[in-house]
Design a protein around this motif. Structure first.
Motif, PDB file in Angstrom:
ATOM      1  N   ASP A 147     -11.448  12.897 -10.900  1.00  0.00           N
ATOM      2  CA  ASP A 147     -10.612  14.098 -10.711  1.00  0.00           C
ATOM      3  C   ASP A 147      -9.949  13.972  -9.341  1.00  0.00           C
ATOM      4  O   ASP A 147     -10.471  14.449  -8.333  1.00  0.00           O
ATOM      5  CB  ASP A 147     -11.521  15.340 -10.784  1.00  0.00           C
ATOM      6  N   LEU A 148      -8.814  13.304  -9.312  1.00  0.00           N
ATOM      7  CA  LEU A 148      -8.119  13.072  -8.035  1.00  0.00           C
ATOM      8  C   LEU A 148      -7.302  14.294  -7.629  1.00  0.00           C
ATOM      9  O   LEU A 148      -6.975  15.126  -8.483  1.00  0.00           O
ATOM     10  CB  LEU A 148      -7.186  11.864  -8.188  1.00  0.00           C
ATOM     11  N   PRO A 149      -6.942  14.383  -6.344  1.00  0.00           N
ATOM     12  CA  PRO A 149      -6.030  15.470  -5.956  1.00  0.00           C
ATOM     13  C   PRO A 149      -4.712  15.309  -6.706  1.00  0.00           C
ATOM     14  O   PRO A 149      -4.390  14.207  -7.171  1.00  0.00           O
ATOM     15  CB  PRO A 149      -5.816  15.237  -4.460  1.00  0.00           C
ATOM     16  N   PHE A 150      -3.971  16.385  -6.819  1.00  0.00           N
ATOM     17  CA  PHE A 150      -2.686  16.270  -7.521  1.00  0.00           C
ATOM     18  C   PHE A 150      -1.513  16.695  -6.640  1.00  0.00           C
ATOM     19  O   PHE A 150      -0.360  16.582  -7.029  1.00  0.00           O
ATOM     20  CB  PHE A 150      -2.697  17.103  -8.807  1.00  0.00           C
ATOM     21  N   ILE A 151      -1.833  17.165  -5.446  1.00  0.00           N
ATOM     22  CA  ILE A 151      -0.756  17.632  -4.578  1.00  0.00           C
ATOM     23  C   ILE A 151      -0.158  16.468  -3.790  1.00  0.00           C
ATOM     24  O   ILE A 151      -0.888  15.639  -3.262  1.00  0.00           O
ATOM     25  CB  ILE A 151      -1.280  18.705  -3.594  1.00  0.00           C
ATOM     26  N   VAL A 152       1.165  16.417  -3.756  1.00  0.00           N
ATOM     27  CA  VAL A 152       1.842  15.460  -2.886  1.00  0.00           C
ATOM     28  C   VAL A 152       2.501  16.286  -1.797  1.00  0.00           C
ATOM     29  O   VAL A 152       3.392  17.091  -2.066  1.00  0.00           O
ATOM     30  CB  VAL A 152       2.904  14.643  -3.648  1.00  0.00           C
ATOM     31  N   ASN A 153       2.010  16.087  -0.576  1.00  0.00           N
ATOM     32  CA  ASN A 153       2.534  16.877   0.524  1.00  0.00           C
ATOM     33  C   ASN A 153       3.240  15.947   1.517  1.00  0.00           C
ATOM     34  O   ASN A 153       2.638  15.446   2.463  1.00  0.00           O
ATOM     35  CB  ASN A 153       1.381  17.627   1.203  1.00  0.00           C
ATOM     36  N   VAL A 154       4.489  15.710   1.247  1.00  0.00           N
ATOM     37  CA  VAL A 154       5.249  14.738   2.027  1.00  0.00           C
ATOM     38  C   VAL A 154       5.339  15.138   3.498  1.00  0.00           C
ATOM     39  O   VAL A 154       5.223  14.320   4.406  1.00  0.00           O
ATOM     40  CB  VAL A 154       6.676  14.577   1.441  1.00  0.00           C
ATOM     41  N   ASN A 155       5.482  16.448   3.739  1.00  0.00           N
ATOM     42  CA  ASN A 155       5.678  16.903   5.124  1.00  0.00           C
ATOM     43  C   ASN A 155       4.385  17.082   5.900  1.00  0.00           C
ATOM     44  O   ASN A 155       4.409  17.426   7.069  1.00  0.00           O
ATOM     45  CB  ASN A 155       6.438  18.229   5.127  1.00  0.00           C
ATOM     46  N   ARG A 194      -7.125  15.195   4.887  1.00  0.00           N
ATOM     47  CA  ARG A 194      -6.802  13.823   4.549  1.00  0.00           C
ATOM     48  C   ARG A 194      -7.032  13.541   3.061  1.00  0.00           C
ATOM     49  O   ARG A 194      -6.346  12.744   2.445  1.00  0.00           O
ATOM     50  CB  ARG A 194      -7.652  12.881   5.431  1.00  0.00           C
ATOM     51  N   PHE A 195      -8.055  14.176   2.485  1.00  0.00           N
ATOM     52  CA  PHE A 195      -8.423  13.827   1.107  1.00  0.00           C
ATOM     53  C   PHE A 195      -8.084  14.898   0.074  1.00  0.00           C
ATOM     54  O   PHE A 195      -8.408  14.759  -1.085  1.00  0.00           O
ATOM     55  CB  PHE A 195      -9.918  13.500   1.054  1.00  0.00           C
ATOM     56  N   ASP A 196      -7.449  15.963   0.492  1.00  0.00           N
ATOM     57  CA  ASP A 196      -7.113  17.024  -0.459  1.00  0.00           C
ATOM     58  C   ASP A 196      -5.759  16.818  -1.124  1.00  0.00           C
ATOM     59  O   ASP A 196      -5.445  17.481  -2.103  1.00  0.00           O
ATOM     60  CB  ASP A 196      -7.102  18.389   0.231  1.00  0.00           C
ATOM     61  N   TYR A 197      -4.976  15.959  -0.552  1.00  0.00           N
ATOM     62  CA  TYR A 197      -3.652  15.737  -1.139  1.00  0.00           C
ATOM     63  C   TYR A 197      -3.157  14.350  -0.771  1.00  0.00           C
ATOM     64  O   TYR A 197      -3.734  13.665   0.074  1.00  0.00           O
ATOM     65  CB  TYR A 197      -2.656  16.803  -0.651  1.00  0.00           C
ATOM     66  N   PHE A 198      -2.077  13.938  -1.408  1.00  0.00           N
ATOM     67  CA  PHE A 198      -1.489  12.630  -1.110  1.00  0.00           C
ATOM     68  C   PHE A 198      -0.259  12.817  -0.228  1.00  0.00           C
ATOM     69  O   PHE A 198       0.431  13.833  -0.310  1.00  0.00           O
ATOM     70  CB  PHE A 198      -1.104  11.920  -2.408  1.00  0.00           C
ATOM     71  N   HIS A 199      -0.019  11.795   0.607  1.00  0.00           N
ATOM     72  CA  HIS A 199       1.127  11.884   1.517  1.00  0.00           C
ATOM     73  C   HIS A 199       2.425  11.471   0.847  1.00  0.00           C
ATOM     74  O   HIS A 199       3.496  11.744   1.357  1.00  0.00           O
ATOM     75  CB  HIS A 199       0.889  10.995   2.742  1.00  0.00           C
ATOM     76  N   SER A 200       2.290  10.735  -0.251  1.00  0.00           N
ATOM     77  CA  SER A 200       3.498  10.277  -0.934  1.00  0.00           C
ATOM     78  C   SER A 200       3.189  10.083  -2.410  1.00  0.00           C
ATOM     79  O   SER A 200       2.019   9.987  -2.801  1.00  0.00           O
ATOM     80  CB  SER A 200       3.956   8.941  -0.349  1.00  0.00           C
ATOM     81  N   GLU A 201       4.256   9.993  -3.161  1.00  0.00           N
ATOM     82  CA  GLU A 201       4.115   9.744  -4.589  1.00  0.00           C
ATOM     83  C   GLU A 201       3.431   8.385  -4.801  1.00  0.00           C
ATOM     84  O   GLU A 201       2.593   8.243  -5.681  1.00  0.00           O
ATOM     85  CB  GLU A 201       5.525   9.682  -5.163  1.00  0.00           C
ATOM     86  N   GLU A 202       3.789   7.415  -3.956  1.00  0.00           N
ATOM     87  CA  GLU A 202       3.216   6.064  -4.080  1.00  0.00           C
ATOM     88  C   GLU A 202       1.700   6.123  -3.916  1.00  0.00           C
ATOM     89  O   GLU A 202       0.957   5.464  -4.628  1.00  0.00           O
ATOM     90  CB  GLU A 202       3.799   5.102  -3.022  1.00  0.00           C
ATOM     91  N   GLU A 203       1.263   6.939  -2.941  1.00  0.00           N
ATOM     92  CA  GLU A 203      -0.177   7.044  -2.694  1.00  0.00           C
ATOM     93  C   GLU A 203      -0.880   7.650  -3.910  1.00  0.00           C
ATOM     94  O   GLU A 203      -1.977   7.226  -4.286  1.00  0.00           O
ATOM     95  CB  GLU A 203      -0.424   7.908  -1.444  1.00  0.00           C
ATOM     96  N   LEU A 204      -0.239   8.614  -4.519  1.00  0.00           N
ATOM     97  CA  LEU A 204      -0.802   9.244  -5.718  1.00  0.00           C
ATOM     98  C   LEU A 204      -0.949   8.208  -6.843  1.00  0.00           C
ATOM     99  O   LEU A 204      -2.004   8.088  -7.469  1.00  0.00           O
ATOM    100  CB  LEU A 204       0.110  10.387  -6.166  1.00  0.00           C
ATOM    101  N   TYR A 205       0.096   7.427  -7.060  1.00  0.00           N
ATOM    102  CA  TYR A 205       0.053   6.421  -8.123  1.00  0.00           C
ATOM    103  C   TYR A 205      -1.017   5.369  -7.824  1.00  0.00           C
ATOM    104  O   TYR A 205      -1.775   4.965  -8.700  1.00  0.00           O
ATOM    105  CB  TYR A 205       1.415   5.732  -8.279  1.00  0.00           C
ATOM    106  N   GLU A 206      -1.060   4.945  -6.569  1.00  0.00           N
ATOM    107  CA  GLU A 206      -2.015   3.906  -6.181  1.00  0.00           C
ATOM    108  C   GLU A 206      -3.462   4.374  -6.395  1.00  0.00           C
ATOM    109  O   GLU A 206      -4.298   3.635  -6.916  1.00  0.00           O
ATOM    110  CB  GLU A 206      -1.785   3.547  -4.713  1.00  0.00           C
TER     111      GLU A 206
END
Ligand SMILES: C[S@@+](CC[C@H](N)C(=O)[O-])C[C@H]1O[C@@H](n2cnc3c(N)ncnc32)[C@H](O)[C@@H]1O
Length: 304
Positions: free
Chosen positions: A182-190, A202-214
């Motif tokens: 159950d990974l985070p689903f939020i991408v918070n670019v800013n 650090r672990f509640d969201y992804f910094h980029s779409e790429e990080e989410l996919y990875e």
């Protein structure tokens, strides 16, 4: 209604249940509706149980004899002998729709309770009382009403009984029957989310779409490696509506899992009471997301 609940017998017709319980047929129908009893399914279970019981008591009985005794055709007997007599192997009184003292609900694709979905996946697929392993355990909200998995990992362990995710790579390959992600689903670019602490952040969201996919790629590959053939990966996922576009994470996960060698067995949809939404301006551009998915993947025989 409770009195009827105790006397209701799925082997009997509605009319005979009404006679037995001393109530009207419409009261029985209402009881069946309220308790989501699947009479057709119960009838099949009853048939299967009778055939299995006879075969167990008299193993030498031929198909023709079984057919004569039960009144079912030889083909029906063959079909039921090939299937399990029980709906589930989970050792609890809640699992069988056939258990007339505890008529439980028919398993549906949608629910507003993740507990119910996780429980139904165990009941329908995993057929054990809990999952073997959770790679994204966090605080274990999944296990408020379920037994904790024996193997609990998180990239950011929040208590001493959770192992760092890096340890999961030491699990023997092809050894697990089931694993949960159950990974985070939020991408918070800013990087400007309003989160608790720096580490949690650090672990509640992804910094980029790429990080989410990875992260999704890594988890699917890890699960594939550790599950045995026929084992189950249960993966929670959610599509997200970002500032500039929608990210169809669910589709991505399905495709990636298939590429890796998983078969998609089922999709459960969790209807959310609270919404995750991105609001930009006053105009609504997309349907607001009120759901997430629980995918049930089965590790197939051969890696494609
Ligand atoms: C939504 S929470 C899981 C909640 C959990 N299912 C529960 O019942 O409490 C997501 C978890 O994924 C972990 N996580 C975040 N980024 C990750 C990554 N890149 N790879 C693996 N796990 C990650 C987080 O530490 C967090 O515990």
């Amino acid at each position: 209604m409770n009195n009827i609940k105790l006397k209701y017998d799925p082997n009997l017709s509605v009319k005979d249940n009404a006679l037995k319980c001393g109530v009207s047929e419409s009261a029985i129908r209402k009881f069946i509706r309220i308790n989501n009893i699947d009479r057709r399914y119960d009838a099949k279970v009853a048939k299967a149980r009778l055939i299995h019981k006879l075969k167990k008591e008299q193993p030498d009985m031929t198909l023709a004899e079984l057919s004569r005794v039960t009144g079912y055709s030889v083909n029906t007997i063959k079909k039921y002998l090939l299937t399990d007599a029980d709906a589930s192997k989970i050792d609890t009184n809640k699992v069988s729709t056939f258990d007339f003292t505890q008529p439980s609900v028919v398993i549906k694709t949608v629910s507003d309770s993740q507990d119910e979905i996780l429980y139904n996946i165990l009941r329908l697929y995993v057929q054990r009382d809990t999952y073997d392993c959770d790679f994204t355990y966090s605080v274990g909200n999944f296990y408020v009403n379920l037994k904790k998995p024996q193997l609990r990992f998180d990239v950011n362990p929040q208590s001493d009984d959770i192992q760092p995710l890096s340890e999961a790579y030491n699990i023997r390959p092809n050894s697990l029957h089931s694993a949960v992600v159950d990974l985070p689903f939020i991408v918070n670019v800013n990087n400007n989310g309003n989160f608790k602490s720096k580490i949690a952040k650090r672990f509640d969201y992804f910094h980029s779409e790429e990080e989410l996919y990875e992260a999704n790629d890594n988890m699917i590959a890890l699960a594939y490696n550790k599950l045995k053939v026929g084992g189950y990966l249960i993966m929670k996922s959610m599509d997200v509506c970002g500032p500039s576009k929608q990210i169809w994470v669910g589709n991505y996960v399905q495709n990636k899992a298939a590429e890796c060698g998983f078969v998609l067995e089922d999709i459960f949809i969790l209807i959310s009471q609270t919404k995750y939404l991105y609001t930009s301006g006053l105009k609504q551009r997309h349907a607001r997301k009120y759901h997430s998915y629980f995918f049930v993947f089965r590790k197939a025989k051969k890696h494609k």
